[in-house]
Scaffold this active site. Structure first.
Site, PDB file in Angstrom:
ATOM      1  N   GLY A  12     -14.992  14.073  -1.382  1.00 29.43           N
ATOM      2  CA  GLY A  12     -16.294  14.359  -1.997  1.00 29.43           C
ATOM      3  C   GLY A  12     -16.266  15.634  -2.816  1.00 29.43           C
ATOM      4  O   GLY A  12     -17.173  16.464  -2.710  1.00 29.43           O
ATOM      5  N   SER A  14     -16.167  16.192  -6.279  1.00 32.80           N
ATOM      6  CA  SER A  14     -16.533  16.235  -7.694  1.00 32.80           C
ATOM      7  C   SER A  14     -17.689  17.198  -7.947  1.00 32.80           C
ATOM      8  O   SER A  14     -18.056  17.449  -9.095  1.00 32.80           O
ATOM      9  CB  SER A  14     -16.901  14.833  -8.192  1.00 32.80           C
ATOM     10  OG  SER A  14     -17.946  14.300  -7.399  1.00 32.80           O
ATOM     11  N   ILE A  17     -19.983  21.749  -2.406  1.00 38.10           N
ATOM     12  CA  ILE A  17     -19.085  22.489  -1.515  1.00 38.10           C
ATOM     13  C   ILE A  17     -17.645  21.990  -1.648  1.00 38.10           C
ATOM     14  O   ILE A  17     -16.701  22.783  -1.654  1.00 38.10           O
ATOM     15  CB  ILE A  17     -19.582  22.363  -0.053  1.00 38.10           C
ATOM     16  CG1 ILE A  17     -20.919  23.100   0.109  1.00 38.10           C
ATOM     17  CG2 ILE A  17     -18.543  22.901   0.926  1.00 38.10           C
ATOM     18  CD1 ILE A  17     -21.637  22.832   1.433  1.00 38.10           C
ATOM     19  N   ASP A  63     -14.847   5.144  -1.941  1.00 35.13           N
ATOM     20  CA  ASP A  63     -15.981   5.298  -1.023  1.00 35.13           C
ATOM     21  C   ASP A  63     -15.426   5.546   0.378  1.00 35.13           C
ATOM     22  O   ASP A  63     -14.793   4.659   0.959  1.00 35.13           O
ATOM     23  CB  ASP A  63     -16.804   4.000  -1.074  1.00 35.13           C
ATOM     24  CG  ASP A  63     -18.001   4.033  -0.149  1.00 35.13           C
ATOM     25  OD1 ASP A  63     -18.119   4.970   0.681  1.00 35.13           O
ATOM     26  OD2 ASP A  63     -18.827   3.107  -0.241  1.00 35.13           O
ATOM     27  N   ASN A  90     -15.104  16.614   3.635  1.00 31.69           N
ATOM     28  CA  ASN A  90     -16.339  17.210   3.110  1.00 31.69           C
ATOM     29  C   ASN A  90     -17.394  16.174   2.714  1.00 31.69           C
ATOM     30  O   ASN A  90     -18.591  16.456   2.826  1.00 31.69           O
ATOM     31  CB  ASN A  90     -15.982  18.074   1.888  1.00 31.69           C
ATOM     32  CG  ASN A  90     -17.204  18.464   1.091  1.00 31.69           C
ATOM     33  OD1 ASN A  90     -17.952  19.358   1.477  1.00 31.69           O
ATOM     34  ND2 ASN A  90     -17.455  17.763  -0.016  1.00 31.69           N
ATOM     35  N   GLN A 153     -34.141  14.726   9.386  1.00 32.62           N
ATOM     36  CA  GLN A 153     -32.677  14.585   9.425  1.00 32.62           C
ATOM     37  C   GLN A 153     -32.202  13.927  10.730  1.00 32.62           C
ATOM     38  O   GLN A 153     -31.100  14.202  11.188  1.00 32.62           O
ATOM     39  CB  GLN A 153     -32.027  15.968   9.304  1.00 32.62           C
ATOM     40  CG  GLN A 153     -32.273  16.669   7.973  1.00 32.62           C
ATOM     41  CD  GLN A 153     -31.677  18.074   7.986  1.00 32.62           C
ATOM     42  OE1 GLN A 153     -31.953  18.860   8.891  1.00 32.62           O
ATOM     43  NE2 GLN A 153     -30.859  18.375   7.003  1.00 32.62           N
ATOM     44  N   TYR A 156     -29.029  12.268  10.216  1.00 25.19           N
ATOM     45  CA  TYR A 156     -27.972  13.137   9.675  1.00 25.19           C
ATOM     46  C   TYR A 156     -27.412  14.096  10.717  1.00 25.19           C
ATOM     47  O   TYR A 156     -26.192  14.254  10.824  1.00 25.19           O
ATOM     48  CB  TYR A 156     -28.578  13.904   8.498  1.00 25.19           C
ATOM     49  CG  TYR A 156     -27.751  15.019   7.900  1.00 25.19           C
ATOM     50  CD1 TYR A 156     -26.700  14.745   7.028  1.00 25.19           C
ATOM     51  CD2 TYR A 156     -28.045  16.368   8.165  1.00 25.19           C
ATOM     52  CE1 TYR A 156     -25.962  15.769   6.452  1.00 25.19           C
ATOM     53  CE2 TYR A 156     -27.316  17.392   7.589  1.00 25.19           C
ATOM     54  CZ  TYR A 156     -26.273  17.090   6.728  1.00 25.19           C
ATOM     55  OH  TYR A 156     -25.542  18.101   6.156  1.00 25.19           O
ATOM     56  N   LYS A 160     -23.405  15.239  11.948  1.00 25.26           N
ATOM     57  CA  LYS A 160     -22.800  16.568  11.799  1.00 25.26           C
ATOM     58  C   LYS A 160     -22.313  17.083  13.150  1.00 25.26           C
ATOM     59  O   LYS A 160     -21.264  17.720  13.250  1.00 25.26           O
ATOM     60  CB  LYS A 160     -23.800  17.521  11.140  1.00 25.26           C
ATOM     61  CG  LYS A 160     -24.156  17.137   9.711  1.00 25.26           C
ATOM     62  CD  LYS A 160     -23.065  17.501   8.730  1.00 25.26           C
ATOM     63  CE  LYS A 160     -22.363  16.370   8.083  1.00 25.26           C
ATOM     64  NZ  LYS A 160     -21.380  16.795   7.064  1.00 25.26           N
ATOM     65  N   THR A 188     -27.887  26.620   4.849  1.00 23.93           N
ATOM     66  CA  THR A 188     -28.517  25.933   3.714  1.00 23.93           C
ATOM     67  C   THR A 188     -27.894  26.446   2.426  1.00 23.93           C
ATOM     68  O   THR A 188     -28.077  27.602   2.043  1.00 23.93           O
ATOM     69  CB  THR A 188     -30.041  26.139   3.715  1.00 23.93           C
ATOM     70  OG1 THR A 188     -30.558  25.635   4.955  1.00 23.93           O
ATOM     71  CG2 THR A 188     -30.696  25.374   2.571  1.00 23.93           C
TER      72      THR A 188
HETATM   73  P1  NAD Z   1     -23.264  17.333  -2.626  1.00 22.33           P
HETATM   74  O1  NAD Z   1     -24.212  16.193  -2.674  1.00 22.33           O
HETATM   75  O2  NAD Z   1     -23.156  18.207  -3.825  1.00 22.33           O
HETATM   76  O3  NAD Z   1     -21.808  16.834  -2.275  1.00 22.33           O
HETATM   77  C1  NAD Z   1     -21.547  15.730  -1.478  1.00 22.33           C
HETATM   78  C2  NAD Z   1     -20.309  15.086  -2.016  1.00 22.33           C
HETATM   79  O4  NAD Z   1     -19.963  13.961  -1.208  1.00 22.33           O
HETATM   80  C3  NAD Z   1     -20.527  14.559  -3.442  1.00 22.33           C
HETATM   81  O5  NAD Z   1     -19.427  14.908  -4.218  1.00 22.33           O
HETATM   82  C4  NAD Z   1     -20.626  13.072  -3.236  1.00 22.33           C
HETATM   83  O6  NAD Z   1     -20.209  12.317  -4.354  1.00 22.33           O
HETATM   84  C5  NAD Z   1     -19.691  12.881  -2.070  1.00 22.33           C
HETATM   85  N1  NAD Z   1     -19.925  11.611  -1.420  1.00 22.33           N
HETATM   86  C6  NAD Z   1     -21.103  11.115  -0.968  1.00 22.33           C
HETATM   87  N2  NAD Z   1     -20.910   9.891  -0.486  1.00 22.33           N
HETATM   88  C7  NAD Z   1     -19.591   9.617  -0.625  1.00 22.33           C
HETATM   89  C8  NAD Z   1     -18.800   8.502  -0.310  1.00 22.33           C
HETATM   90  N3  NAD Z   1     -19.331   7.412   0.242  1.00 22.33           N
HETATM   91  N4  NAD Z   1     -17.469   8.548  -0.597  1.00 22.33           N
HETATM   92  C9  NAD Z   1     -16.931   9.639  -1.171  1.00 22.33           C
HETATM   93  N5  NAD Z   1     -17.645  10.733  -1.499  1.00 22.33           N
HETATM   94  C10 NAD Z   1     -18.953  10.707  -1.219  1.00 22.33           C
HETATM   95  O7  NAD Z   1     -23.673  18.187  -1.360  1.00 22.33           O
HETATM   96  P2  NAD Z   1     -22.889  19.331  -0.560  1.00 22.33           P
HETATM   97  O8  NAD Z   1     -23.930  20.200  -0.023  1.00 22.33           O
HETATM   98  O9  NAD Z   1     -21.806  19.920  -1.371  1.00 22.33           O
HETATM   99  O10 NAD Z   1     -22.303  18.475   0.650  1.00 22.33           O
HETATM  100  C11 NAD Z   1     -20.962  18.543   1.071  1.00 22.33           C
HETATM  101  C12 NAD Z   1     -20.904  18.519   2.573  1.00 22.33           C
HETATM  102  O11 NAD Z   1     -21.506  19.710   3.066  1.00 22.33           O
HETATM  103  C13 NAD Z   1     -21.657  17.365   3.235  1.00 22.33           C
HETATM  104  O12 NAD Z   1     -20.861  16.820   4.264  1.00 22.33           O
HETATM  105  C14 NAD Z   1     -22.886  18.034   3.819  1.00 22.33           C
HETATM  106  O13 NAD Z   1     -23.354  17.387   4.974  1.00 22.33           O
HETATM  107  C15 NAD Z   1     -22.330  19.394   4.140  1.00 22.33           C
HETATM  108  N6  NAD Z   1     -23.344  20.424   4.311  1.00 22.33           N
HETATM  109  C16 NAD Z   1     -24.128  20.802   3.275  1.00 22.33           C
HETATM  110  C17 NAD Z   1     -25.082  21.788   3.473  1.00 22.33           C
HETATM  111  C18 NAD Z   1     -25.993  22.257   2.383  1.00 22.33           C
HETATM  112  O14 NAD Z   1     -26.963  22.952   2.698  1.00 22.33           O
HETATM  113  N7  NAD Z   1     -25.738  21.918   1.118  1.00 22.33           N
HETATM  114  C19 NAD Z   1     -25.212  22.372   4.717  1.00 22.33           C
HETATM  115  C20 NAD Z   1     -24.398  21.964   5.756  1.00 22.33           C
HETATM  116  C21 NAD Z   1     -23.458  20.983   5.532  1.00 22.33           C
HETATM  117  C1  RM4 Z   2     -27.571  20.966   6.125  1.00 19.38           C
HETATM  118  C2  RM4 Z   2     -28.746  21.820   6.529  1.00 19.38           C
HETATM  119  C3  RM4 Z   2     -29.452  22.219   5.285  1.00 19.38           C
HETATM  120  C4  RM4 Z   2     -29.787  20.996   4.463  1.00 19.38           C
HETATM  121  C5  RM4 Z   2     -28.561  20.178   4.223  1.00 19.38           C
HETATM  122  C6  RM4 Z   2     -28.856  18.891   3.499  1.00 19.38           C
HETATM  123  O1  RM4 Z   2     -26.815  20.521   7.187  1.00 19.38           O
HETATM  124  O2  RM4 Z   2     -29.621  21.071   7.356  1.00 19.38           O
HETATM  125  O3  RM4 Z   2     -30.598  22.965   5.574  1.00 19.38           O
HETATM  126  O4  RM4 Z   2     -30.352  21.409   3.245  1.00 19.38           O
HETATM  127  O5  RM4 Z   2     -27.954  19.858   5.415  1.00 19.38           O
END
Ligand code: NAD
Ligand code: RM4
Length: 253
Positions: A12, A14, A17, A63, A90, A153, A156, A160, A188
């Site tokens: 993930g 592109s 994170i 996927d 990720n 969530q 979700y 996690k 966040t």
């Molecule tokens: P984001 O939406 O920018 O990135 C998610 C990535 O996962 C994207 O590149 C998306 O294309 C990819 N993805 C989604 N479904 C997919 C699939 N079926 N196959 C392959 N790739 C797939 O959001 P982000 O915040 O960068 O999320 C990355 C990770 O960080 C996630 O696992 C999310 O749960 C975790 N996270 C994010 C936060 C936050 O606050 N942003 C907090 C805690 C954890």
């Molecule tokens: C995280 C946390 C953040 C939320 C993202 C989507 O795990 O809960 O607050 O914005 O997920």
């Protein structure tokens, strides 16, 4: 140069994170293989940014919810760069939705992408590392939400907690192979996953107000912790979880 000539795989990657982690690892000398789902332009940009740092990179579309994607991804990495040293799980989704009327298809897709996807990917990467015979590092992007709940969530947060638990169990299963397994728990972080949620100014102010360091996170805040866990600096760290949340979790009062 904490990851000089290591081969790092990130799912993930592109955007968000994952992309920041991929580029952060390249900055530390790694060649990088990224998995991405739909965003060809984002994946191409990640590859271009890594190549601009003088490192090699390829992007492999797939996927993660499909079990077969994991084998294809790991094989593509080995064909391109010979080994898998570090695997960063990720990819994830969080389609915010209330509990009482949660549509089964949203629940099931979230479980499939976040949890099944992690399981298949970690298993494929670990099998490759075991075959290589010189250890490795696996890092799951879990969440502060592994430890606390979220009204919108309910589908979700269990995923996690699940990927964090997966790292605890695989740390045991893979320790004898010298493979370390850890989680990062972001708080966040402003990315596409929560853009709509944080567009609500009240919610945004509330979330930011919970953070002792005084700001929401940005994707690059995760790069350092992920590079650290990937590197030999963390050679005796396995089964651990590293909160990267500006202090939000501990902020009761
Ligand atoms: P984001 O939406 O920018 O990135 C998610 C990535 O996962 C994207 O590149 C998306 O294309 C990819 N993805 C989604 N479904 C997919 C699939 N079926 N196959 C392959 N790739 C797939 O959001 P982000 O915040 O960068 O999320 C990355 C990770 O960080 C996630 O696992 C999310 O749960 C975790 N996270 C994010 C936060 C936050 O606050 N942003 C907090 C805690 C954890
Ligand atoms: C995280 C946390 C953040 C939320 C993202 C989507 O795990 O809960 O607050 O914005 O997920």
């Amino acid at each position: 140069m904490l990851l000089k000539d290591k081969v790092v795989l990130v799912t993930g990657a592109s955007q968000g994170i994952g992309k920041a982690a991929a580029i952060g690892c390249a900055r530390h000398g790694a060649d990088v293989v990224i998995n991405y789902h739909g965003d060809d332009a984002g994946a191409a940009d990640a590859v271009a940014q890594i190549e601009a740092l003088g490192r090699r990179a390829i992007a492999v579309k797939g996927d993660v919810a499909e079990a077969s994607t994991a084998g294809v991804f790991v094989r593509a990495a080995v064909e391109a760069f010979g080994v898998v040293d570090v695997f960063v799980n990720n990819a994830g989704i969080c389609p915010f939705h209330a509990f009482l009327d949660m549509p089964p298809e949203i629940l099931e897709r979230t479980l499939r992408v976040n949890l099944h996807g992690a399981y298949y990917m970690v298993q494929a990467a670990a099998n490759q590392m075991v075959r290589q015979g010189h250890g490795g590092s696996i890092i799951a992007v879990s969440s502060i939400s592994a430890l606390v709940g979220g009204e919108m969530q309910t589908h979700y947060t269990p995923t996690k907690a699940g990927v964090h638990s997966l790292m605890q169990s695989t740390a045991i299963a893979l320790g004898k192979h010298g493979i370390r397994c850890n989680s990062v728990l972001p708080g966040t972080i402003e990315t596409a996953i929560n853009r709509e949620d944080l567009a609500d100014q009240n919610k945004r102010d509330y979330m930011a107000g919970r953070i002792p360091l005084g700001r929401l996170g940005e994707p690059d805040d995760l790069a350092g912790p992920i590079v650290f866990l990937a590197s030999d600096l963390a050679r005796y760290v396995t089964g651990a979880a590293l909160l990267v949340d500006g202090g939000a979790f501990v902020n009761l009062q």
